[in-house]
Design an enzyme around this catalytic site. Structure first.
Site, PDB file in Angstrom:
ATOM      1  N   LYS A   1       0.759  -1.076  -0.052  1.00 46.37           N
ATOM      2  CA  LYS A   1      -0.061  -0.048   0.100  1.00 46.37           C
ATOM      3  C   LYS A   1       0.846   1.318  -0.051  1.00 46.37           C
ATOM      4  O   LYS A   1       0.548   2.248  -0.571  1.00 46.37           O
ATOM      5  CB  LYS A   1      -0.735   0.129   1.241  1.00 46.37           C
ATOM      6  CG  LYS A   1      -2.172   0.752   1.268  1.00 46.37           C
ATOM      7  CD  LYS A   1      -3.044   0.584   1.999  1.00 46.37           C
ATOM      8  CE  LYS A   1      -2.807   0.049   3.457  1.00 46.37           C
ATOM      9  NZ  LYS A   1      -2.723   1.038   4.556  1.00 46.37           N
TER      10      LYS A   1
ATOM     11  N   ARG B   1     -12.197   2.925   8.723  1.00 45.88           N
ATOM     12  CA  ARG B   1     -12.022   1.818   9.208  1.00 45.88           C
ATOM     13  C   ARG B   1     -13.442   1.239   9.937  1.00 45.88           C
ATOM     14  O   ARG B   1     -13.396   0.057  10.500  1.00 45.88           O
ATOM     15  CB  ARG B   1     -11.091   1.934  10.675  1.00 45.88           C
ATOM     16  CG  ARG B   1      -9.416   1.441  10.140  1.00 45.88           C
ATOM     17  CD  ARG B   1      -9.095   1.143  11.382  1.00 45.88           C
ATOM     18  NE  ARG B   1      -7.752   0.933  11.713  1.00 45.88           N
ATOM     19  CZ  ARG B   1      -6.446   1.581  11.371  1.00 45.88           C
ATOM     20  NH1 ARG B   1      -6.530   2.561  10.492  1.00 45.88           N
ATOM     21  NH2 ARG B   1      -5.406   1.103  11.564  1.00 45.88           N
TER      22      ARG B   1
ATOM     23  N   ARG C   1      11.781 -13.709   4.638  1.00 47.27           N
ATOM     24  CA  ARG C   1      12.538 -12.465   4.898  1.00 47.27           C
ATOM     25  C   ARG C   1      13.234 -12.460   6.269  1.00 47.27           C
ATOM     26  O   ARG C   1      14.592 -12.333   6.380  1.00 47.27           O
ATOM     27  CB  ARG C   1      11.498 -11.313   4.989  1.00 47.27           C
ATOM     28  CG  ARG C   1      12.383  -9.925   4.895  1.00 47.27           C
ATOM     29  CD  ARG C   1      11.267  -8.751   4.514  1.00 47.27           C
ATOM     30  NE  ARG C   1      10.776  -8.177   5.428  1.00 47.27           N
ATOM     31  CZ  ARG C   1       9.820  -7.355   5.462  1.00 47.27           C
ATOM     32  NH1 ARG C   1       9.185  -6.968   4.334  1.00 47.27           N
ATOM     33  NH2 ARG C   1       9.082  -7.074   6.568  1.00 47.27           N
TER      34      ARG C   1
ATOM     35  N   ARG D   1      13.578  -6.196  12.287  1.00 47.57           N
ATOM     36  CA  ARG D   1      12.592  -5.293  12.799  1.00 47.57           C
ATOM     37  C   ARG D   1      11.939  -5.810  13.774  1.00 47.57           C
ATOM     38  O   ARG D   1      11.623  -7.112  13.968  1.00 47.57           O
ATOM     39  CB  ARG D   1      11.521  -4.914  11.831  1.00 47.57           C
ATOM     40  CG  ARG D   1      11.815  -3.634  10.926  1.00 47.57           C
ATOM     41  CD  ARG D   1      11.024  -3.292  10.031  1.00 47.57           C
ATOM     42  NE  ARG D   1       9.351  -3.307  10.432  1.00 47.57           N
ATOM     43  CZ  ARG D   1       8.662  -2.896   9.641  1.00 47.57           C
ATOM     44  NH1 ARG D   1       8.566  -2.749   8.549  1.00 47.57           N
ATOM     45  NH2 ARG D   1       7.408  -3.051  10.331  1.00 47.57           N
TER      46      ARG D   1
ATOM     47  N   ARG E   1      -1.709  -8.859  13.142  1.00 43.64           N
ATOM     48  CA  ARG E   1      -1.873  -7.690  12.369  1.00 43.64           C
ATOM     49  C   ARG E   1      -2.982  -8.009  11.287  1.00 43.64           C
ATOM     50  O   ARG E   1      -3.780  -7.223  10.982  1.00 43.64           O
ATOM     51  CB  ARG E   1      -0.717  -6.869  12.019  1.00 43.64           C
ATOM     52  CG  ARG E   1      -0.039  -6.114  13.107  1.00 43.64           C
ATOM     53  CD  ARG E   1       1.357  -5.771  12.677  1.00 43.64           C
ATOM     54  NE  ARG E   1       1.295  -4.837  11.723  1.00 43.64           N
ATOM     55  CZ  ARG E   1       2.404  -4.317  11.047  1.00 43.64           C
ATOM     56  NH1 ARG E   1       3.542  -5.227  10.988  1.00 43.64           N
ATOM     57  NH2 ARG E   1       1.995  -3.628  10.106  1.00 43.64           N
TER      58      ARG E   1
HETATM   59  P1  AMP Z   1      -2.486   2.772  11.439  1.00 44.31           P
HETATM   60  O1  AMP Z   1      -0.963   3.458  11.596  1.00 44.31           O
HETATM   61  O2  AMP Z   1      -3.355   2.943  10.348  1.00 44.31           O
HETATM   62  O3  AMP Z   1      -2.156   1.231  11.674  1.00 44.31           O
HETATM   63  O4  AMP Z   1      -2.945   3.170  12.755  1.00 44.31           O
HETATM   64  C1  AMP Z   1      -2.687   3.104  14.092  1.00 44.31           C
HETATM   65  C2  AMP Z   1      -3.518   3.075  15.399  1.00 44.31           C
HETATM   66  O5  AMP Z   1      -4.164   4.307  15.118  1.00 44.31           O
HETATM   67  C3  AMP Z   1      -4.800   2.070  15.211  1.00 44.31           C
HETATM   68  O6  AMP Z   1      -4.431   0.683  15.749  1.00 44.31           O
HETATM   69  C4  AMP Z   1      -5.802   2.749  15.990  1.00 44.31           C
HETATM   70  O7  AMP Z   1      -5.758   2.628  17.000  1.00 44.31           O
HETATM   71  C5  AMP Z   1      -5.612   4.059  15.336  1.00 44.31           C
HETATM   72  N1  AMP Z   1      -6.307   4.693  14.114  1.00 44.31           N
HETATM   73  C6  AMP Z   1      -5.905   5.022  13.018  1.00 44.31           C
HETATM   74  N2  AMP Z   1      -6.663   5.242  11.970  1.00 44.31           N
HETATM   75  C7  AMP Z   1      -7.717   4.918  12.774  1.00 44.31           C
HETATM   76  C8  AMP Z   1      -9.311   4.986  12.458  1.00 44.31           C
HETATM   77  N3  AMP Z   1      -9.566   5.400  10.932  1.00 44.31           N
HETATM   78  N4  AMP Z   1     -10.232   4.703  13.286  1.00 44.31           N
HETATM   79  C9  AMP Z   1      -9.935   4.311  14.464  1.00 44.31           C
HETATM   80  N5  AMP Z   1      -8.621   4.381  14.951  1.00 44.31           N
HETATM   81  C10 AMP Z   1      -7.701   4.502  14.284  1.00 44.31           C
END
Ligand code: AMP
Length: 190
Positions: free
Chosen positions: A13, A88, A127, A137, A148
């Site tokens: 992505k 989300r 990897r 990492r 995840r």
């Molecule tokens: P990400 O970097 O997109 O994996 O987001 C990291 C964390 O931020 C997620 O695990 C959520 O806790 C929070 N988060 C990010 N985007 C959202 C969203 N659209 N709605 C709710 N929580 C979010």
């Protein structure tokens, strides 16, 4: 042109977003990055979000819609954005549609990078096997990746369904090589 790009970790992505930013002059908006920036600045939002994010739970829909709404007003978003990590939940998708409508905008494409989860896990295993332990990492373990991916599948399936019902969902084979995936995206967007 406003796009949502759906794809799990390791689906490419980031690489494809960078391609779309370059090619179409879009702004990439990651709600995760916006929340991390708020935490780094120590804002009230950051303080509220930190504990939620540490647990891997979702920040509430109203808060997310409010920060996206504020960001969308800014000049650098007017040519179009790629939403990354948002929406989300179904409520966020509905809220986004309502917000864009008030701005005279819309979602033009919701694109899913479709991947084979077993192949992604096999990739991370190979990897890890090829990388010396000192250079690995911390989150590059099959167990963490599997978790995840599971969280992504659980969270994202209802949102994909929302865009499918609206006839807006486009599916791209995310297992093809990078150039081919870029080409498929270009075909959809042109
Ligand atoms: P990400 O970097 O997109 O994996 O987001 C990291 C964390 O931020 C997620 O695990 C959520 O806790 C929070 N988060 C990010 N985007 C959202 C969203 N659209 N709605 C709710 N929580 C979010």
């Amino acid at each position: 042109m406003n796009i949502i790009l759906f794809g799990p970790p390791l689906a490419g992505k980031g690489t494809q977003s960078a391609f779309l930013v370059e090619k179409y002059g879009l702004m990439q908006l990651s709600t995760g990055d916006m929340l991390r920036a708020a935490i780094a600045r120590g804002t009230p939002l950051g303080k509220q979000a930190a504990a939620i994010m540490e647990r891997g739970d979702l920040v509430d829909d109203a808060t997310i819609l409010s920060i996206v709404g504020d960001r969308m007003q800014q000049a650098d978003c007017q040519n179009g954005v790629i939403f990354d990590g948002f929406p989300r939940t179904r409520a966020q998708g509905q809220g986004l549609d309502a917000m864009l409508a008030t701005m005279g905008k819309q979602i033009d494409y919701a694109i899913q990078l479709d991947v084979d989860f077993d192949v992604l896990i096999a990739r991370v295993k190979s990897r890890i096997a090829q990388t010396p332990q000192s250079e690995r990492r911390a989150d590059d373990t099959p167990e963490i990746l599997e978790n995840r991916l599971k969280v992504y599948q659980q969270q994202t399936a209802p949102v994909l369904e929302y865009y499918k019902e609206k006839g807006q969902l486009k599916v791209v084979d995310g297992m093809a090589d990078i150039a081919q995936v870029s080409q498929s995206l270009q075909t959809i967007l042109s």
